[in-house]
Design a protein around this motif. Structure first.
Motif, short mmCIF file in Angstrom:
data_model
loop_
_atom_site.label_atom_id
_atom_site.label_comp_id
_atom_site.label_asym_id
_atom_site.label_seq_id
_atom_site.Cartn_x
_atom_site.Cartn_y
_atom_site.Cartn_z
N CYS A 221 44.39 48.28 29.69
CA CYS A 221 42.94 48.12 29.52
C CYS A 221 42.14 49.34 29.94
O CYS A 221 40.94 49.44 29.63
CB CYS A 221 42.45 46.90 30.29
SG CYS A 221 42.57 47.06 32.09
N ILE A 225 38.19 50.54 28.27
CA ILE A 225 37.10 50.34 29.24
C ILE A 225 36.54 51.70 29.67
O ILE A 225 35.32 51.88 29.78
CB ILE A 225 37.58 49.54 30.46
CG1 ILE A 225 37.96 48.11 30.05
CG2 ILE A 225 36.49 49.48 31.53
CD1 ILE A 225 38.54 47.27 31.18
N GLY A 253 38.75 46.15 25.89
CA GLY A 253 39.46 46.45 27.13
C GLY A 253 39.57 45.24 28.04
O GLY A 253 40.61 45.01 28.66
N GLY A 256 42.35 43.29 26.90
CA GLY A 256 43.64 43.96 26.86
C GLY A 256 44.03 44.52 25.51
O GLY A 256 45.20 44.47 25.12
N THR A 258 44.20 47.95 23.81
CA THR A 258 44.11 49.39 24.06
C THR A 258 43.53 50.14 22.86
O THR A 258 42.91 51.20 23.02
CB THR A 258 45.51 49.96 24.37
OG1 THR A 258 46.21 49.04 25.20
CG2 THR A 258 45.44 51.29 25.08
N GLY A 300 44.99 43.65 30.82
CA GLY A 300 43.55 43.56 30.96
C GLY A 300 43.12 42.44 31.88
O GLY A 300 43.94 41.60 32.28
#
Length: 353
Positions: A221, A225, A253, A256, A258, A300
């Motif tokens: 994550c 983020i 993010g 989870g 990517t 995440g």
């Protein structure tokens, strides 16, 4: 030299600008379906509701178009319309062999420059009419297809070697293993290297070693983020499209995904990828030191309910995000934002003349 680099960046941005809506569709729909379903220990994302299953399927299909669209429109930027079809074909092959978005970038440039070269051929007038719709796409597709199949076997062998190497490290080198896996997760964000680390972490859950998946869950994550946070901290360093993509990346993010960071990495890989790798490596190392364990093959904050040592899990994400966002904003320069009034004035002048 500077002009050529500028051209290359322009071609990349063409591909990225068309790819961003695809990632938003795929990422947000997958994220929503998982968020509304939750995750379970040992099984990961547990989407069973028929409506949410269909929603997730739409997102998955959109994600499947991500690399072909990136490659297709990079080639389109280089060679105009004749480059689009071979670029899409090359991108689809890059996805098939597991080369990820980096393979898509290679496919786009190969297809685009091949098409541009064939366009420059001096041919009889009788053939010239069919060049854009037959000769250029066909020959370009054969060239890019050949290149993709040539790189396919080495990529596959590399993946096997990396998997064997990770297995050989064992739990004694847990922090070093976490750093390597975190770096792999962030390097190509859903590509083949990412998948090796993810599958290795997932396989360890089945063997009762959830502390390998813990650092992986953190690394998964951090890239999206971090890029979302980076656009909020230094908006002048990002285009309007990237700022919008940053909002989507934040949402992805948290769930989870990517791939939310891919538009930024594709547009400026030299500055973005090392920054994301550094942050993910740091976050994963902290998770390993804190003995974070994740009992679901996912990552995440959404997996927090099935994570051991929750405080260290959150701390690892926060530190990793801070490292990546800070580094990428130090490396990137301010972008020149286009003035809409300026565009309107240009259009009016064009009409008058």
């Amino acid at each position: 030299m500077k002009s050529k680099l500028s051209d290359l960046r322009g071609y990349l941005m063409t591909g990225v600008s068309y790819m961003i809506p695809i990632i938003v569709i795929g990422g947000v729909l997958i994220a929503l379906s998982i968020a509304l379903s939750g995750v379970k220990a040992g099984t990961g994302a547990n989407v069973t509701n028929p409506i949410l299953v269909k929603m997730m399927n739409i997102g998955v299909k959109a994600f499947g178009l991500m690399v072909p669209v990136l490659a297709g429109y990079i080639a389109f930027g280089i060679a105009d319309r004749p480059g689009l079809a071979p670029g899409l074909v090359g991108g689809a092959l890059a996805s098939e062999i597991g080369a990820g978005f980096l393979g898509g970038i290679v496919a786009g440039f190969v297809a685009g420059y091949t098409a541009k070269w064939i366009k420059s051929w001096k041919v009889p007038s009788q053939i010239r009419a069919i060049m854009p719709i037959f000769v250029i796409p066909l020959l370009s597709a054969l060239v890019v297809g050949t290149v993709m199949y040539i790189v396919g076997a080495p990529i596959s062998n590399l993946m096997k070697a990396m998997t064997a190497g990770l297995k050989g490290m064992g739990s004694a080198n847990s922090v070093l293993l976490a750093v390597i896996m975190g770096s792999m997760i962030a390097f190509d964000m859903g590509g083949p290297i990412n998948k090796v680390a993810f599958m290795f972490g997932s396989s360890m859950i089945a063997e009762g070693v959830a502390t390998v998946m813990g650092p992986v869950a953190v690394a998964i994550c951090i890239p999206p983020i971090a890029m979302g946070v980076a656009t909020l901290l230094k908006p002048k360093k990002y285009t309007m499209e990237e700022k919008e993509a940053g909002k989507g990346a934040l949402a992805m993010g948290l769930i989870g995904i990517t791939e939310g960071a891919i538009p930024f990495a594709a547009a400026d890989p030299v500055k973005v990828i090392p920054s994301l790798v550094a942050g993910s490596a740091v976050g994963s190392a902290i998770a390993a030191i804190g003995k974070v364990a994740d009992h679901a093959p996912h990552g995440g904050p959404i997996v927090l309910p099935v994570v051991d040592n929750k405080l260290m899990f959150i701390l690892a994400i926060v530190v990793g995000v801070a490292v990546s966002a800070t580094l990428v904003n130090i490396l990137k320069k301010d972008v020149v934002q286009k003035d809409k009034n300026e565009d309107n004035n240009i259009e009016e002048l064009d009409i008058e003349f």
